[in-house]
Scaffold this motif. Sequence first.
Motif, PDB file in Angstrom:
ATOM      1  N   LEU A 169      90.179 -41.432  51.646  1.00  0.00           N
ATOM      2  CA  LEU A 169      90.475 -40.840  51.168  1.00  0.00           C
ATOM      3  C   LEU A 169      91.723 -40.613  50.457  1.00  0.00           C
ATOM      4  O   LEU A 169      92.534 -40.944  51.291  1.00  0.00           O
ATOM      5  CB  LEU A 169      90.100 -39.355  51.815  1.00  0.00           C
ATOM      6  CG  LEU A 169      88.909 -39.161  52.845  1.00  0.00           C
ATOM      7  CD1 LEU A 169      88.562 -38.271  54.022  1.00  0.00           C
ATOM      8  CD2 LEU A 169      87.632 -39.415  51.799  1.00  0.00           C
ATOM      9  N   ALA A 170      90.620 -40.764  48.963  1.00  0.00           N
ATOM     10  CA  ALA A 170      91.841 -40.208  48.030  1.00  0.00           C
ATOM     11  C   ALA A 170      92.874 -39.283  47.559  1.00  0.00           C
ATOM     12  O   ALA A 170      92.700 -38.314  47.019  1.00  0.00           O
ATOM     13  CB  ALA A 170      92.080 -41.316  46.147  1.00  0.00           C
ATOM     14  N   ILE A 171      93.425 -38.334  49.174  1.00  0.00           N
ATOM     15  CA  ILE A 171      94.444 -37.283  48.621  1.00  0.00           C
ATOM     16  C   ILE A 171      95.227 -37.152  47.862  1.00  0.00           C
ATOM     17  O   ILE A 171      95.843 -35.998  47.558  1.00  0.00           O
ATOM     18  CB  ILE A 171      95.291 -37.163  49.846  1.00  0.00           C
ATOM     19  CG1 ILE A 171      96.094 -35.708  50.375  1.00  0.00           C
ATOM     20  CG2 ILE A 171      96.312 -38.111  50.126  1.00  0.00           C
ATOM     21  CD1 ILE A 171      94.756 -34.679  50.296  1.00  0.00           C
ATOM     22  N   HIS A 172      95.919 -38.286  47.107  1.00  0.00           N
ATOM     23  CA  HIS A 172      97.061 -38.457  46.227  1.00  0.00           C
ATOM     24  C   HIS A 172      96.258 -37.939  44.754  1.00  0.00           C
ATOM     25  O   HIS A 172      96.596 -38.509  43.753  1.00  0.00           O
ATOM     26  CB  HIS A 172      97.624 -39.290  45.750  1.00  0.00           C
ATOM     27  CG  HIS A 172      98.486 -39.070  47.341  1.00  0.00           C
ATOM     28  ND1 HIS A 172      99.183 -38.435  47.956  1.00  0.00           N
ATOM     29  CD2 HIS A 172      98.877 -39.533  48.890  1.00  0.00           C
ATOM     30  CE1 HIS A 172      99.703 -37.966  48.516  1.00  0.00           C
ATOM     31  NE2 HIS A 172      99.709 -39.171  49.735  1.00  0.00           N
ATOM     32  N   ALA A 173      95.179 -38.722  44.585  1.00  0.00           N
ATOM     33  CA  ALA A 173      94.036 -38.261  43.595  1.00  0.00           C
ATOM     34  C   ALA A 173      94.081 -37.166  43.072  1.00  0.00           C
ATOM     35  O   ALA A 173      94.130 -36.295  43.306  1.00  0.00           O
ATOM     36  CB  ALA A 173      92.851 -38.992  43.473  1.00  0.00           C
ATOM     37  N   VAL A 174      94.013 -37.257  41.351  1.00  0.00           N
ATOM     38  CA  VAL A 174      94.040 -35.604  40.353  1.00  0.00           C
ATOM     39  C   VAL A 174      91.730 -35.374  40.374  1.00  0.00           C
ATOM     40  O   VAL A 174      91.317 -36.266  40.457  1.00  0.00           O
ATOM     41  CB  VAL A 174      94.316 -36.362  38.899  1.00  0.00           C
ATOM     42  CG1 VAL A 174      93.559 -35.039  38.183  1.00  0.00           C
ATOM     43  CG2 VAL A 174      95.807 -36.910  38.967  1.00  0.00           C
ATOM     44  N   PRO A 175      92.285 -34.176  41.159  1.00  0.00           N
ATOM     45  CA  PRO A 175      90.932 -33.506  41.616  1.00  0.00           C
ATOM     46  C   PRO A 175      89.956 -33.344  39.975  1.00  0.00           C
ATOM     47  O   PRO A 175      90.546 -33.495  38.706  1.00  0.00           O
ATOM     48  CB  PRO A 175      90.881 -32.331  41.722  1.00  0.00           C
ATOM     49  CG  PRO A 175      92.966 -32.199  42.085  1.00  0.00           C
ATOM     50  CD  PRO A 175      93.661 -33.540  41.172  1.00  0.00           C
ATOM     51  N   ARG A 176      88.932 -33.612  40.101  1.00  0.00           N
ATOM     52  CA  ARG A 176      88.079 -33.104  38.635  1.00  0.00           C
ATOM     53  C   ARG A 176      87.967 -32.219  38.459  1.00  0.00           C
ATOM     54  O   ARG A 176      87.678 -31.122  39.806  1.00  0.00           O
ATOM     55  CB  ARG A 176      86.695 -34.563  39.094  1.00  0.00           C
ATOM     56  CG  ARG A 176      87.160 -35.726  39.329  1.00  0.00           C
ATOM     57  CD  ARG A 176      87.259 -37.087  37.986  1.00  0.00           C
ATOM     58  NE  ARG A 176      87.720 -37.811  38.290  1.00  0.00           N
ATOM     59  CZ  ARG A 176      88.633 -38.776  37.626  1.00  0.00           C
ATOM     60  NH1 ARG A 176      88.864 -38.002  36.652  1.00  0.00           N
ATOM     61  NH2 ARG A 176      88.279 -39.982  37.747  1.00  0.00           N
ATOM     62  N   PRO A 177      86.890 -31.951  37.463  1.00  0.00           N
ATOM     63  CA  PRO A 177      87.033 -30.205  36.970  1.00  0.00           C
ATOM     64  C   PRO A 177      85.831 -29.799  37.882  1.00  0.00           C
ATOM     65  O   PRO A 177      86.273 -28.496  38.367  1.00  0.00           O
ATOM     66  CB  PRO A 177      86.769 -30.561  35.841  1.00  0.00           C
ATOM     67  CG  PRO A 177      86.828 -31.623  34.814  1.00  0.00           C
ATOM     68  CD  PRO A 177      86.970 -32.650  36.472  1.00  0.00           C
ATOM     69  N   PHE A 178      84.436 -30.372  38.111  1.00  0.00           N
ATOM     70  CA  PHE A 178      83.930 -30.365  39.428  1.00  0.00           C
ATOM     71  C   PHE A 178      84.735 -29.367  40.790  1.00  0.00           C
ATOM     72  O   PHE A 178      84.099 -28.719  41.288  1.00  0.00           O
ATOM     73  CB  PHE A 178      83.119 -31.534  39.274  1.00  0.00           C
ATOM     74  CG  PHE A 178      81.680 -30.876  40.487  1.00  0.00           C
ATOM     75  CD1 PHE A 178      80.486 -30.197  40.495  1.00  0.00           C
ATOM     76  CD2 PHE A 178      81.928 -31.636  42.136  1.00  0.00           C
ATOM     77  CE1 PHE A 178      80.164 -29.532  41.256  1.00  0.00           C
ATOM     78  CE2 PHE A 178      81.446 -31.550  42.836  1.00  0.00           C
ATOM     79  CZ  PHE A 178      79.944 -30.415  42.537  1.00  0.00           C
ATOM     80  N   ALA A 179      85.536 -29.924  40.952  1.00  0.00           N
ATOM     81  CA  ALA A 179      86.312 -30.026  42.360  1.00  0.00           C
ATOM     82  C   ALA A 179      86.823 -28.999  42.274  1.00  0.00           C
ATOM     83  O   ALA A 179      86.023 -27.884  42.943  1.00  0.00           O
ATOM     84  CB  ALA A 179      87.051 -30.601  42.689  1.00  0.00           C
ATOM     85  N   PHE A 180      87.303 -28.481  41.148  1.00  0.00           N
ATOM     86  CA  PHE A 180      88.329 -26.821  40.802  1.00  0.00           C
ATOM     87  C   PHE A 180      86.871 -25.920  40.908  1.00  0.00           C
ATOM     88  O   PHE A 180      87.073 -24.954  41.010  1.00  0.00           O
ATOM     89  CB  PHE A 180      88.375 -26.350  39.437  1.00  0.00           C
ATOM     90  CG  PHE A 180      89.666 -27.483  39.863  1.00  0.00           C
ATOM     91  CD1 PHE A 180      90.702 -26.740  39.782  1.00  0.00           C
ATOM     92  CD2 PHE A 180      90.104 -28.838  39.194  1.00  0.00           C
ATOM     93  CE1 PHE A 180      92.770 -27.058  40.141  1.00  0.00           C
ATOM     94  CE2 PHE A 180      91.038 -29.483  39.009  1.00  0.00           C
ATOM     95  CZ  PHE A 180      92.200 -28.795  39.429  1.00  0.00           C
TER      96      PHE A 180
END
Length: 101
Positions: A1-12
């Motif tokens: 899992l990419a915990i350091h990735a930038v979250p996408r708008p859908f995730a917000f």
Amino acid sequence: LAIHAVPRPFAFEQLAFFAAEPEERAKLMEIASVEGADLYQDYCWRERRGWHDVLEDFPSLCVPLDQFVSLLPRLMPRAFSIASPPPLTSSLPIPPAAKRS
């Protein structure tokens, strides 16, 4: 899992459902909205914020672990890594080691 990735708008948008504070919920929904695209750019990409930053910035979030894991992007396999280079093939003849006397 990419915990350091930038979250996408859908995730917000998904995270907003788990915010206990109304102000934080509203901010998460604003970041996720089409109208909040500039805010998303500033918050995530210009500041290079990852998932851990989002959790720190919105302390009222209480996301169940299984839900949180489902929001994280998967790590993509790399075609090449320095740790696993292709086999070394050489067409140059290598002379035998000189004998020591």
